[in-house]
Motif scaffolding. Structure first.
Motif, short mmCIF file in Angstrom:
data_model
loop_
_atom_site.label_atom_id
_atom_site.label_comp_id
_atom_site.label_asym_id
_atom_site.label_seq_id
_atom_site.Cartn_x
_atom_site.Cartn_y
_atom_site.Cartn_z
N ASN A 1 -1.00 -0.02 -5.55
CA ASN A 1 -2.19 0.10 -4.69
C ASN A 1 -2.06 1.41 -3.92
O ASN A 1 -1.76 1.46 -2.74
N PHE B 1 0.86 -1.18 0.00
CA PHE B 1 0.00 0.00 0.00
C PHE B 1 0.89 1.23 0.00
O PHE B 1 1.92 1.27 0.67
N SER C 1 -5.51 4.62 -7.17
CA SER C 1 -6.24 3.40 -7.53
C SER C 1 -7.30 3.06 -6.49
O SER C 1 -8.34 2.51 -6.83
N ILE C 2 -7.05 3.43 -5.25
CA ILE C 2 -8.04 3.08 -4.21
C ILE C 2 -9.16 4.11 -4.15
O ILE C 2 -10.33 3.76 -4.03
N TYR C 3 -8.82 5.37 -4.25
CA TYR C 3 -9.81 6.41 -3.93
C TYR C 3 -10.31 7.21 -5.14
O TYR C 3 -11.31 7.89 -5.04
#
Lengths: 519, 724
Positions: free
Chosen positions: B650, B627, B654-656
């Motif tokens: 990650n 992460f 890409s997450i948010y």
């Protein structure tokens, strides 16, 4: 420091006209100098309300070349919510005492902090909710409305009606007839109402007024709040001193008329230029016109066979109905016409239909008369019945009688005669008898609806053959007041040349908006 | 429809023909990462007595509103009711009063955010505002960190995230770390201990300051609690109040009597204080009491006047005789004079004549330079030491030295300042959290940066801010079917979102000025961890930026067995020079041990050796990252590992952000503008995280424009087709 007051408002001043204070000070050239004026409103009989401090630098008065402070408190007062008549604000009124406190602030050096100093010279004035044209304002003197002479608070004060029309006036039984006066806060004033049939005096009635600590007082001279004898065709109202009955105002006359027009008759009420409320009857043709504005939106067209349900694509989601009225007076005099220009200019206008007036009920009570000691009908000894009602005193004296063979004979031959002709009960009440084996019941029913006929006291004197029962209070008739705005561009005068009378047509729009159910 | 506007609890009079229009929105689809607050359009109000009373006749321009007046600078609670409850609640801002003749109108706007967090913050800094009351108090009620190597240890580091602690110690390299070929290989001066403070602590203190609350699963998650604000000052510093506690500025307000010296010490007792917050200086004894072990500097400027006094029964001068008095100033620690001094010479002329015991002659003050005695001295002190200013007066010339005594008077206006030599923390000083934020870091920038990092959506629900990342946010609501509520008699506009948007979005943190950050930008033409997102639409060209005020964390180590640390120095002709870094954030990943690593903390507090270190950087693990708190994968890293390093993608993008931005560039994504018939109750119950279905398409609500509280009518709604 010594502030000089050069100009100040009159003892009584209309709210919507200039209220100017001009002051001077020998310290006007001090660093950071400002003239100040604190404005305080007195809630009569209650606390003072500080409205704020106005400030202005010293400016050269071109007339005197002195450094003066110029203030006009009109805008501050007029935008306070203490002068909204007919509003919901509990402290709004037609007039209030105002205290203006001059002051000044200055510093001891250019870099110093200015300090405020109040003057000991206080300006007192009573501001009433009036709005005068410039020429009227220039001509206005407070004694037009009130005797401003120093009179002891307990002795009342001379007053004049806050209305431009003081001649005799026609009113309906449904008319809300308010008489507003300025006063000086004394406690020695009441209203005297005198009833006439034609020019023949019928009776008088006194109306108590709450004038303590007040700068204005309103007498409710409406038919349904007075105890008007049924035969009265007119009545007069005047203020008088409680202690000695001396007149404190001119006498104002009101002729009772019936709505006998073929058209719906209306009472129109308006706030006049003095800030009080006037009324006038419009009794010729009136028309009513609704304009409807519907708004729709369109759903998607989707028919579901399974449910076979009618689902209209176009739906009314809002409708707005505005009602306009055209009102006409009967023929009116030029003086009335001039007065009614205040109606056209007024921003607070309401009307009610005479035919809508109702919903009240008469007061009633019952007396029961039992048999004599020997079980015969009649009175063993003298009996006296008295009652008080809206300042009136009603009394009937019965004397000892012979024995009557029956209750009916007793009533027909004695009681009815006394009640009909020898008392003033019959002036205000209808009465009818019923009989039982033990007593005669006489039910008195007021000839008019309303609380004015409620008995405030009832007394019996004598051998106690009479008792009172079933005292029922009356309920006033009322009419719905419809607030409207006057379209002042469409009123017109019609002239009948031969007798110089006029007719006023008024176009008004109801301010309430009516909505129907949406789809 | 009945509309009521309440301002400060009063039902305000409204114009009949001027409706209140409300715009509801959270974001602007054309400006990714922007955040908006629902608000009314300008509301025009009549100057009725009722309204004038609320605004206290503000339109009367010569009225003094400081007395029982209306202050337009202060927020007034306000709400609008549309006949079915509140349709917007927040605060009213009076913007204008217009007078035409006697016609007066007020204009203003209601903003839905009742607490108005951003407006309240204004441009205030986290710390160091001219008005200290605007600072965010980060210390009160927290456990104090002590600046000492003993508090930098594995157990504290590993327990930090889960604990209630607001801050913990870690180490950086300001250019003073050194290496050696034998274990321990890596030396970290204790002065490179720094504080990392949890974002959550700062966030909560800001909300607390403005009496605002929030509801958020994300902000209470372990991930967010691992986000830390790094102290990247050149040195770990005293806070302003700590410095002031050590600072004393004193002076003489009167001349002293003549004090006999003749070579003996005369203590200068300053009898007045300009500043001495903690009463370190005693105006009775003339002593400054040290309460910490550090160098103290004394800056003094003494105005002195010498006098000679005859100590012999008789002396006769045949001619005028000049006698010189030398006056020296010293700083003394615990009654011992420090070696350096500064002095002045004052010549006193004794006329020819006969003089007896006790007669005196004063210096005539004719030469001001001979009166002023400036002097500065820095002294190494320990707790409990006393510092003082000392004068010595001696007869220097004149031949008859033995018959005259030298005296000195300290004149009014003499000053002394006792202070720490530097603003730097000393061993065992309390390390205040208020000292951590970088200079001029604005409160709102901190909040906005956090929102931008995690693409957080805010919604004021009347009580709390609801705050969640975008994807979570839209799971909070309910799904509404508006297919039958769309007005088909009015145009429905359908625009492919990709066409009205951007060609490229650059998501980046602020470039720092340290050597490695600049190296990275020079080599890669972008900031460390920058993410460039492209729209394949061939008709748009605009490039937009989502930029933080924070600098990104950037881990550096020259060898695999060195601790992987943040470096905050630049090279000046090849010599490392510490800099005050930009605000820098990092991810608190815990204690990292590697068998080969040996390092030590050196300097005061004794040498402590370690086989691990607190890793605070861009990854959850520097060796096997899963992460990243960067927007995108860096093109290169500046630290060495023993094994092959696989950079994770990650990351924050890409997450948010990926779902939202890919939703915008999707060929299926459309912006639908239509008119929807919403009843007062529906508008009042609507939450902007609700999703709606129109003609079979799932949408999120982008904006509701010009909702009219006065009449019920279809309202313009902007919907975004929700693909992912």
């Amino acid at each position: 420091m010594a502030i000089t007051i050069v100009e100040q408002p009159l003892t009584h001043t209309p709210l919507y006209n200039d209220a100017v204070v001009i002051m001077g000070s020998p310290l006007a050239n001090s660093p950071k100098f400002m003239y100040c004026l604190d404005v305080t409103l007195v809630l009569e009989g209650m606390s003072n309300q500080y409205l704020g401090r106005l400030k202005t630098p010293a400016v050269v008065d071109p007339n005197t070349l002195f450094n003066r402070g110029f203030f006009n408190v009109k805008e501050l007062l007029k935008s306070s919510n203490y002068f909204q008549t007919k509003s919901n604000f509990i402290f709004s009124d037609k007039s209030h005492p105002i205290i203006l406190t001059p002051g000044e602030e200055y510093a001891s050096s250019p870099s110093g902090v200015a300090t405020y100093y109040a003057s000991s010279a206080i300006i007192n004035t009573v501001v009433f909710n009036g709005a005068l044209r410039l020429n009227e304002y220039i001509d206005f003197v407070p004694t037009d409305l009130i005797n401003t002479g120093t009179i002891a608070a307990s002795s009342g004060i001379g007053q004049y009606l806050m209305s431009s029309y003081t001649d005799s006036k026609e009113i309906l039984r449904s008319t809300l007839n308010e008489l507003t006066f300025l006063c000086n806060g004394g406690t020695n004033t009441r209203a005297l109402v005198t009833y006439y049939n034609g020019n023949a005096l019928i009776s008088t009635q006194t109306v108590a007024l709450t004038t303590a600590n007040r700068t204005d007082v309103t007498v409710n001279g409406s038919y349904n709040s007075l105890t008007v004898p049924p035969t009265a065709t007119k009545y007069t109202i005047a203020l008088e001193r409680v202690s000695n009955g001396n007149d404190l105002s001119p006498t104002y006359t009101y002729n009772l008329v019936d709505a006998c027009s073929m058209y719906p008759t209306l009472n129109v009420y308006f706030q006049n230029k003095w800030g009080a409320y006037d009324s006038f009857i419009f009794n010729l043709k009136s028309t009513k016109n609704d304009s409807i504005n519907r708004k729709t939106y369109q759903k998607q067209d989707r028919y579901l066979q399974t449910y076979n349900a009618y689902d209209p694509a176009i739906r009314v989601y809002d409708s707005e109905i505005k009602t306009k009225h055209t009102l006409n007076t009967d023929w009116i005099t030029q003086e009335q016409l001039n007065w009614l220009s205040e109606l056209v200019e007024s921003n607070n206008v309401q009307f009610s239909y005479d035919s809508d007036y109702g919903g009240g009920s008469p007061a009633s009570f019952e007396i029961r008369i039992i048999k004599k000691i020997n079980s015969s009908w009649g009175f063993d000894a003298d009996e006296k019945v008295s009652a008080s009602m809206s300042g009136l005193f009603l009394v009937v004296d019965f004397e000892a009688t012979i024995d009557f063979p029956s209750a009916e004979d007793f009533y027909d031959e004695y009681l009815y005669q006394v009640l009909s002709f020898d008392t003033n009960f019959s002036t205000y009440f209808n009465f009818a008898a019923t009989y039982t084996s033990t007593y005669i019941s006489i039910v008195f029913t007021a000839k008019e609806n309303g609380t004015a006929y409620n008995l405030s006291s009832f007394n019996l004197y004598g051998s106690e053959q009479i008792t009172q029962h079933n005292n029922v209070s009356g309920v006033n008739d009322t009419a719905t007041l419809i607030p409207v705005t006057v379209d002042n561009t469409s009123f017109e005068f019609k002239t009948r040349d031969n007798d110089k009378l006029f007719q006023l047509t008024l176009n008004v729009t109801e301010t309430s908006v009516y909505n129907r159910q949406n789809q | 429809m009945q509309t009521n506007l309440f301002i400060g609890g009063v039902n305000i009079d409204l114009f009949n023909d001027e409706p209140i229009l409300i715009d509801y929105s959270l974001t602007d689809v054309k400006e990714p990462a922007s955040r908006q607050v629902s608000h009314t359009k300008t509301i025009t109000l009549p100057n009725t007595p009722n309204n004038a009373s609320v605004f206290k006749q503000l339109f009367v321009i010569n009225k003094d509103n400081s007395i029982s007046g209306f202050d337009p600078n202060i927020r007034v609670v306000a709400f609008v009711q549309n006949g079915s409850g509140n349709c917007i609640s927040g605060y009213f801002q009076l913007t204008k009063i217009t007078k035409v003749g006697t016609d007066v109108k007020y204009e203003g706007v209601i903003y839905s955010d009742e607490k108005n967090l951003f407006s309240q913050m204004g441009d205030s800094f986290l710390q160091g505002n001219p008005d200290p009351l605007k600072d965010v108090d980060l210390d009160t009620g927290t456990s104090a960190l002590i600046y000492r190597p003993a508090d930098y240890q594995k157990a504290y580091v590993n327990g930090f995230v889960a604990s209630g602690s607001a801050a913990e110690l870690f180490t950086i390299d300001t250019g003073t770390n050194t290496t050696q070929t034998t274990a321990p290989y890596y030396n970290i001066p204790f002065s490179n201990l720094r504080m990392a403070m949890k974002f959550k602590h700062i966030w909560d203190r800001i909300f607390q300051k403005y009496n605002t609350t929030y509801s958020s699963a994300f902000l209470n998650s372990t991930r967010f609690k691992s986000m830390v604000y790094l102290d990247t000052h050149k040195t770990a510093n005293l806070s302003k109040s700590q410095y002031n506690d050590l600072y004393a500025a004193v002076n003489r307000s009167t001349n002293t009597a003549y004090l006999l010296s003749s070579g003996a010490n005369v203590r200068v007792v300053y009898n007045a204080e300009q500043q001495d917050t903690s009463n370190r200086y005693n105006t009775g004894t003339g002593l400054y009491l040290c309460n910490s072990t550090r160098n103290h500097t004394v800056v003094t400027n003494s105005n002195v006047r010498g006098r000679i006094k005859l100590n012999d029964p008789t002396v006769i001068y045949a001619v005028d005789t000049t006698i010189q008095v030398q006056i020296n100033a010293y700083v003394a620690r615990n009654l011992t004079l420090e070696p350096t001094t500064n002095g002045v010479f004052q010549n006193i002329v004794v006329p020819a004549g006969t003089y007896t015991l006790g007669q005196t002659f004063e210096y005539d003050l004719s030469d001001p330079i001979a009166v002023a005695l400036p002097f500065e001295r820095t002294v190494s002190c320990t707790t409990g030491d006393n510092l003082e200013v000392v004068l010595q007066a001696v007869i220097n010339t004149g031949g008859a030295v033995t018959v005259w005594d030298a005296e000195v008077s300290i004149l009014t206006g003499s000053t002394a300042i006792f202070r720490p030599e530097a603003n730097q923390l000393a061993l065992n000083d309390p390390y205040t959290k208020n000292s951590v934020p970088a200079a001029q870091h604005k409160q709102k920038d901190f909040i906005i940066d956090v929102l931008r990092m995690f693409n957080l959506y805010l919604l004021w629900d009347g009580v709390n801010y609801i705050i969640e990342p975008r994807d979570t946010f839209y799971t909070l609501g309910t799904q509404l079917d508006w297919t039958d509520k769309v007005d088909r008699s009015q145009a429905i506009e359908i625009i492919p979102i990709g066409q009205l948007n951007w060609k490229q979005i650059q998501m980046l943190a602020k470039q720092d000025a340290d050597y490695y950050s600049e190296q990275y930008v020079t080599n890669n033409k972008e900031v460390y961890g920058q993410q460039n997102v492209f729209n394949q639409n061939e008709f748009v060209t605009e490039v937009k930026k989502i930029e933080l005020t924070f600098a990104p964390p950037m881990t550096v180590s020259m060898q695999a067995n060195y601790p992987k640390l943040q470096h905050t120095y630049k090279l000046n002709n090849g010599v490392a020079e510490a800099i005050d870094g930009k605000p820098r954030y990092g991810y608190w990943a815990g204690w990292k041990e590697e068998g080969q690593v040996f390092s030590q903390i050196t300097g005061a507090g004794a040498n402590v050796e370690y086989d691990g270190y607190a890793y605070v950087g861009e990854f959850d693990d520097p060796n096997t990252p899963t992460f990243s708190v960067l927007f995108g994968p860096p093109r290169a890293v500046y630290y060495q590992t023993f094994g092959v390093l696989g950079i994770t993608d990650n990351d924050l993008y890409s997450i948010y952000y990926q779902n939202e931005l890919m939703n915008q560039v999707s060929v299926n994504a459309k912006l639908i503008t239509c008119y929807v018939y919403l009843t007062p109750l529906e508008i009042n119950n609507l939450k902007l995280y609700d999703t709606v279905v129109v003609d079979g398409a799932n949408c999120i609500i982008s904006k509701i424009s010009d909702y009219n509280t006065t009449t019920v009518q279809p309202t313009q709604v902007e919907l975004i087709q929700f693909i992912q």
